[in-house]
Design an enzyme around this catalytic site. Structure first.
Site, PDB file in Angstrom:
ATOM      1  N   ASN A   1     -65.978  -4.202 -51.984  1.00 22.24           N
ATOM      2  CA  ASN A   1     -65.595  -3.904 -53.378  1.00 22.24           C
ATOM      3  C   ASN A   1     -65.599  -2.415 -53.689  1.00 22.24           C
ATOM      4  OD1 ASN A   1     -65.056  -4.682 -56.216  1.00 22.24           O
ATOM      5  ND2 ASN A   1     -67.064  -3.740 -56.524  1.00 22.24           N
TER       6      ASN A   1
ATOM      7  N   TRP B   1     -68.083 -11.473 -63.431  1.00 20.80           N
ATOM      8  CA  TRP B   1     -66.818 -10.714 -63.446  1.00 20.80           C
ATOM      9  C   TRP B   1     -65.654 -11.613 -63.044  1.00 20.80           C
ATOM     10  CZ3 TRP B   1     -65.193  -6.293 -65.512  1.00 20.80           C
ATOM     11  CH2 TRP B   1     -66.152  -5.361 -65.903  1.00 20.80           C
TER      12      TRP B   1
ATOM     13  N   GLU C   1     -71.983 -10.468 -61.081  1.00 17.72           N
ATOM     14  CA  GLU C   1     -70.694 -10.281 -60.369  1.00 17.72           C
ATOM     15  C   GLU C   1     -69.882 -11.573 -60.412  1.00 17.72           C
ATOM     16  OE1 GLU C   1     -69.478  -7.329 -59.379  1.00 17.72           O
ATOM     17  OE2 GLU C   1     -71.323  -6.661 -60.315  1.00 17.72           O
TER      18      GLU C   1
ATOM     19  N   TRP D   1     -49.982   0.610 -60.236  1.00 15.04           N
ATOM     20  CA  TRP D   1     -51.014  -0.348 -59.793  1.00 15.04           C
ATOM     21  C   TRP D   1     -50.392  -1.635 -59.303  1.00 15.04           C
ATOM     22  CZ3 TRP D   1     -51.202  -4.876 -62.666  1.00 15.04           C
ATOM     23  CH2 TRP D   1     -50.681  -4.847 -63.960  1.00 15.04           C
TER      24      TRP D   1
ATOM     25  N   TRP E   1     -56.977  -4.707 -60.759  1.00 14.73           N
ATOM     26  CA  TRP E   1     -55.979  -3.617 -60.674  1.00 14.73           C
ATOM     27  C   TRP E   1     -55.722  -3.003 -62.037  1.00 14.73           C
ATOM     28  CZ3 TRP E   1     -54.573  -0.539 -56.970  1.00 14.73           C
ATOM     29  CH2 TRP E   1     -54.761  -0.936 -55.651  1.00 14.73           C
TER      30      TRP E   1
ATOM     31  N   TRP F   1     -45.090   6.794 -63.639  1.00 13.59           N
ATOM     32  CA  TRP F   1     -45.454   6.581 -62.235  1.00 13.59           C
ATOM     33  C   TRP F   1     -44.432   7.242 -61.323  1.00 13.59           C
ATOM     34  CZ3 TRP F   1     -50.166   4.966 -62.016  1.00 13.59           C
ATOM     35  CH2 TRP F   1     -50.670   4.047 -62.943  1.00 13.59           C
TER      36      TRP F   1
HETATM   37  P1  FAD Z   1     -70.047 -10.128 -53.832  1.00 20.18           P
HETATM   38  O1  FAD Z   1     -70.466  -8.744 -54.178  1.00 20.18           O
HETATM   39  O2  FAD Z   1     -70.919 -10.887 -52.927  1.00 20.18           O
HETATM   40  O3  FAD Z   1     -69.870 -10.891 -55.224  1.00 20.18           O
HETATM   41  C1  FAD Z   1     -69.931 -12.319 -55.335  1.00 20.18           C
HETATM   42  C2  FAD Z   1     -68.682 -12.868 -55.973  1.00 20.18           C
HETATM   43  O4  FAD Z   1     -68.522 -12.353 -57.293  1.00 20.18           O
HETATM   44  C3  FAD Z   1     -67.397 -12.524 -55.265  1.00 20.18           C
HETATM   45  O5  FAD Z   1     -67.163 -13.388 -54.184  1.00 20.18           O
HETATM   46  C4  FAD Z   1     -66.376 -12.672 -56.362  1.00 20.18           C
HETATM   47  O6  FAD Z   1     -65.993 -14.007 -56.551  1.00 20.18           O
HETATM   48  C5  FAD Z   1     -67.138 -12.211 -57.591  1.00 20.18           C
HETATM   49  N1  FAD Z   1     -66.853 -10.800 -57.873  1.00 20.18           N
HETATM   50  C6  FAD Z   1     -67.535  -9.723 -57.462  1.00 20.18           C
HETATM   51  N2  FAD Z   1     -67.007  -8.595 -57.986  1.00 20.18           N
HETATM   52  C7  FAD Z   1     -65.941  -8.972 -58.720  1.00 20.18           C
HETATM   53  C8  FAD Z   1     -64.989  -8.271 -59.502  1.00 20.18           C
HETATM   54  N3  FAD Z   1     -65.029  -6.944 -59.662  1.00 20.18           N
HETATM   55  N4  FAD Z   1     -64.026  -8.985 -60.116  1.00 20.18           N
HETATM   56  C9  FAD Z   1     -63.971 -10.332 -60.010  1.00 20.18           C
HETATM   57  N5  FAD Z   1     -64.868 -11.044 -59.277  1.00 20.18           N
HETATM   58  C10 FAD Z   1     -65.832 -10.380 -58.648  1.00 20.18           C
HETATM   59  N6  FAD Z   1     -61.781 -10.379 -55.846  1.00 20.18           N
HETATM   60  C11 FAD Z   1     -61.198 -11.546 -55.487  1.00 20.18           C
HETATM   61  O7  FAD Z   1     -61.884 -12.549 -55.348  1.00 20.18           O
HETATM   62  N7  FAD Z   1     -59.848 -11.617 -55.273  1.00 20.18           N
HETATM   63  C12 FAD Z   1     -59.035 -10.536 -55.406  1.00 20.18           C
HETATM   64  O8  FAD Z   1     -57.816 -10.652 -55.220  1.00 20.18           O
HETATM   65  C13 FAD Z   1     -59.633  -9.285 -55.755  1.00 20.18           C
HETATM   66  N8  FAD Z   1     -58.874  -8.157 -55.858  1.00 20.18           N
HETATM   67  C14 FAD Z   1     -59.485  -6.972 -56.193  1.00 20.18           C
HETATM   68  C15 FAD Z   1     -58.700  -5.810 -56.310  1.00 20.18           C
HETATM   69  C16 FAD Z   1     -59.294  -4.588 -56.632  1.00 20.18           C
HETATM   70  C17 FAD Z   1     -58.432  -3.361 -56.776  1.00 20.18           C
HETATM   71  C18 FAD Z   1     -60.681  -4.517 -56.836  1.00 20.18           C
HETATM   72  C19 FAD Z   1     -61.346  -3.219 -57.190  1.00 20.18           C
HETATM   73  C20 FAD Z   1     -61.462  -5.655 -56.742  1.00 20.18           C
HETATM   74  C21 FAD Z   1     -60.881  -6.893 -56.429  1.00 20.18           C
HETATM   75  N9  FAD Z   1     -61.660  -8.069 -56.322  1.00 20.18           N
HETATM   76  C22 FAD Z   1     -61.051  -9.254 -55.981  1.00 20.18           C
HETATM   77  C23 FAD Z   1     -63.075  -8.081 -56.733  1.00 20.18           C
HETATM   78  C24 FAD Z   1     -64.106  -7.794 -55.637  1.00 20.18           C
HETATM   79  O9  FAD Z   1     -63.767  -6.650 -54.924  1.00 20.18           O
HETATM   80  C25 FAD Z   1     -64.268  -8.959 -54.658  1.00 20.18           C
HETATM   81  O10 FAD Z   1     -64.463 -10.172 -55.361  1.00 20.18           O
HETATM   82  C26 FAD Z   1     -65.472  -8.750 -53.741  1.00 20.18           C
HETATM   83  O11 FAD Z   1     -65.344  -7.544 -53.039  1.00 20.18           O
HETATM   84  C27 FAD Z   1     -65.572  -9.908 -52.780  1.00 20.18           C
HETATM   85  O12 FAD Z   1     -66.591  -9.698 -51.854  1.00 20.18           O
HETATM   86  P2  FAD Z   1     -67.932 -10.535 -51.922  1.00 20.18           P
HETATM   87  O13 FAD Z   1     -67.626 -11.990 -51.987  1.00 20.18           O
HETATM   88  O14 FAD Z   1     -68.796 -10.077 -50.818  1.00 20.18           O
HETATM   89  O15 FAD Z   1     -68.545 -10.056 -53.302  1.00 20.18           O
END
Ligand code: FAD
Length: 485
Positions: A349, A286, A283, A367, A390, A314
């Site tokens: 997420n 990602w 993650e 989006w 997005w 849209w």
């Molecule tokens: P954990 O599950 O604990 O993951 C650890 C870290 O991995 C996160 O803190 C983050 O840095 C990274 N990560 C995890 N999933 C993703 C992902 N899909 N894409 C990129 N990095 C990821 N994340 C943001 O940091 N900023 C945003 O503005 C953002 N906007 C989003 C918009 C949408 C529509 C979606 C679907 C996802 C978005 N995310 C964003 C990705 C993700 O949802 C969040 O990083 C995550 O929910 C943060 O919670 P966590 O730290 O507990 O994640």
């Protein structure tokens, strides 16, 4: 004879608001002379991507914590507001500084601004150097066999892992020498980053402790309690199964190298956490991939990566967009997510994916409208991760789920919030409905609704779009661009 102090080295802090594993600060401290830490609030430089409301709240708290950490080491964080270039030049003249250090940013606006600033500093006969604090693998270090950027995550991450472990994190400098005289600093309060009338930040204050110590505490708690089961629990918004480190990572209160090495150390000490650790670091991958995409495709925040989506039909509907933003769509899991976002500045997420899909498919709204709302309301709003995600949701991104795959919000709710606890917490007017009805209140009988104190259309809305109808409309729209492309 007292020798005059040498001129200080300026450390320009941006999205690296920490003392540990901060290469620019570490390099400055190693010179052994005075260090001048500076933070500049350059909203104009960020253009339309200046921090939104929730980010401004976080930034205030984070700068408070950082200033206190510098003060503890006998140093001082200098605050200035305005265009970063002229402010840095003023500081160079005021202090006689020869060297400015910073950690790199990857947003297109930042690359353009920082490149221009570096040339100006060099033109004045001074030096500027930059470092990597924010990423495990900087975007230009990972290349396909043909030498280009990656557009698909799995081979990208495989290539990253092939580059070997990232360097061990640096320790925070023990001492930081102060300059002879501190330049003028502005009062943080004068920047008015915190909301006042109304003060909507109560939920965020309760949910978060911004700053480096808060980040470390969160990482400790996650590793101890949730890492081993992360691969199983990460999709469950009703439990504490994820790290919630995203805002700390965005503001650089913790860096990915620190996370990487702490997680690996845990695996070495406790093999049972190996699977959770692998999925967790993926993650983090990602996030790296999002930065890779933003760097190589700088129009990512505004323009669909797949050209066919440029003419996507849209809809425009202020009423539907408002219902979505306020958590009043009539779909409980969607509304729970949108209300969690509004109250705490964060959303799980899995639920981000559900609400995103609902916006672009069921409501057929662009989006970019969702991206803009998230930008303003998320404490982890991050140009790379937000726009890449997005685009992914919109089906138009590099490695996107196909547009025709439409999430069913009822099934998603039942699967990932099986007892309805997440919905009950954020949509309390539905709390007395039994599961699975809590995910489909319109299927409840009059007696069941009455028993739960619900009047559909009054205490909780009926669905603003019917599921099958919304799905069919989305697929039709998709067929149109498929035919045209
Ligand atoms: P954990 O599950 O604990 O993951 C650890 C870290 O991995 C996160 O803190 C983050 O840095 C990274 N990560 C995890 N999933 C993703 C992902 N899909 N894409 C990129 N990095 C990821 N994340 C943001 O940091 N900023 C945003 O503005 C953002 N906007 C989003 C918009 C949408 C529509 C979606 C679907 C996802 C978005 N995310 C964003 C990705 C993700 O949802 C969040 O990083 C995550 O929910 C943060 O919670 P966590 O730290 O507990 O994640």
């Amino acid at each position: 004879r007292i020798e005059p102090m040498p001129a200080p080295v300026i450390v320009w802090l941006r999205q690296d608001l920490r003392l540990a594993d901060n290469p620019a600060l570490d390099a400055a401290a190693r010179f052994g002379g005075p260090v001048l830490p500076v933070y500049i609030l350059d909203e104009a430089g960020q253009g339309e991507w200046a921090p939104g409301g929730a980010s401004r709240w976080w930034l205030h708290r984070s700068l408070e914590a950082l200033a206190a950490a510098f003060a503890k080491r006998g140093s001082k964080l200098i605050l200035r507001r305005g265009a970063a270039g002229p402010i840095l030049e003023d500081l160079l003249d005021e202090t006689g500084t020869e060297l400015v250090l910073w950690n790199r940013l990857y947003e297109p606006w930042a690359i353009a601004r920082d490149t221009a600033i570096k040339s100006r500093i060099v033109a004045k006969g001074r030096r500027a150097e930059s470092f990597n604090a924010a990423l495990l693998f900087e975007p230009w270090t990972v290349k396909t066999g043909a030498g280009g950027p990656y557009k698909v995550f799995t081979p990208f991450w495989k290539a990253c892992l092939g580059l070997g472990a990232p360097p061990s994190p640096l320790k925070a400098p023990k001492t930081l020498a102060a300059p002879d005289r501190w330049p003028r600093s502005e009062a943080l309060d004068s920047w008015a980053l915190l909301p006042t009338k109304p003060d909507w930040a109560g939920g965020m204050r309760e949910a978060w402790t911004p700053g480096e110590a808060g980040a470390q505490a969160r990482l400790d708690g996650f590793i101890a309690d949730a890492l081993a089961e992360y691969h199983v629990m990460r999709d469950r918004p009703d439990v504490e199964g994820v790290s919630r480190l995203s805002p700390y990572l965005h503001f650089g209160e913790i860096g990915p190298r620190q996370i990487w090495h702490r997680v690996q150390a845990r695996v070495a000490a406790e093999q049972a956490s190996a699977k959770g650790a692998e999925v967790y670091l993926k993650e983090i991958g990602w996030r790296e991939f999002s930065y890779h995409l933003l760097f190589h495709f700088p129009s990512l925040p505004t323009t669909p990566l797949q050209a066919a989506f440029a003419d996507f039909p849209w809809r425009e509907s202020v009423a539907d967009l408002k219902a979505w933003q306020r958590g009043l769509t009539g779909y409980p899991i969607v509304d729970a997510g949108m209300r969690q976002l509004w109250a705490t500045g964060w959303m799980h997420n899995r639920v981000r994916m559900i609400v995103g899909s609902f916006l672009v498919k069921h409501l057929l709204l662009p989006w970019q409208a969702g991206e803009a709302w998230f930008w303003n309301t998320l404490v982890d709003a991050d140009l790379a991760s937000n726009s890449a995600s997005w685009q992914w949701i919109g089906g138009c991104g590099a490695d996107a789920a196909p547009y025709f795959r439409v999430f069913n919000p009822m099934l998603q709710g039942e699967k990932f919030d099986p007892k309805g606890e997440y919905v009950a917490r954020w949509v309390p007017e539905l709390a007395d409905l039994p599961t699975p009805l809590i995910h489909t209140p319109w299927k409840a009988t009059e007696i069941e609704l009455k028993g739960a104190g619900i009047v559909l259309g009054k205490t909780y809305p009926r669905p603003i779009v019917e599921h099958e109808g919304g799905r069919a409309r989305a697929l039709n729209a998709f067929q149109k661009i498929r035919k045209e492309s």
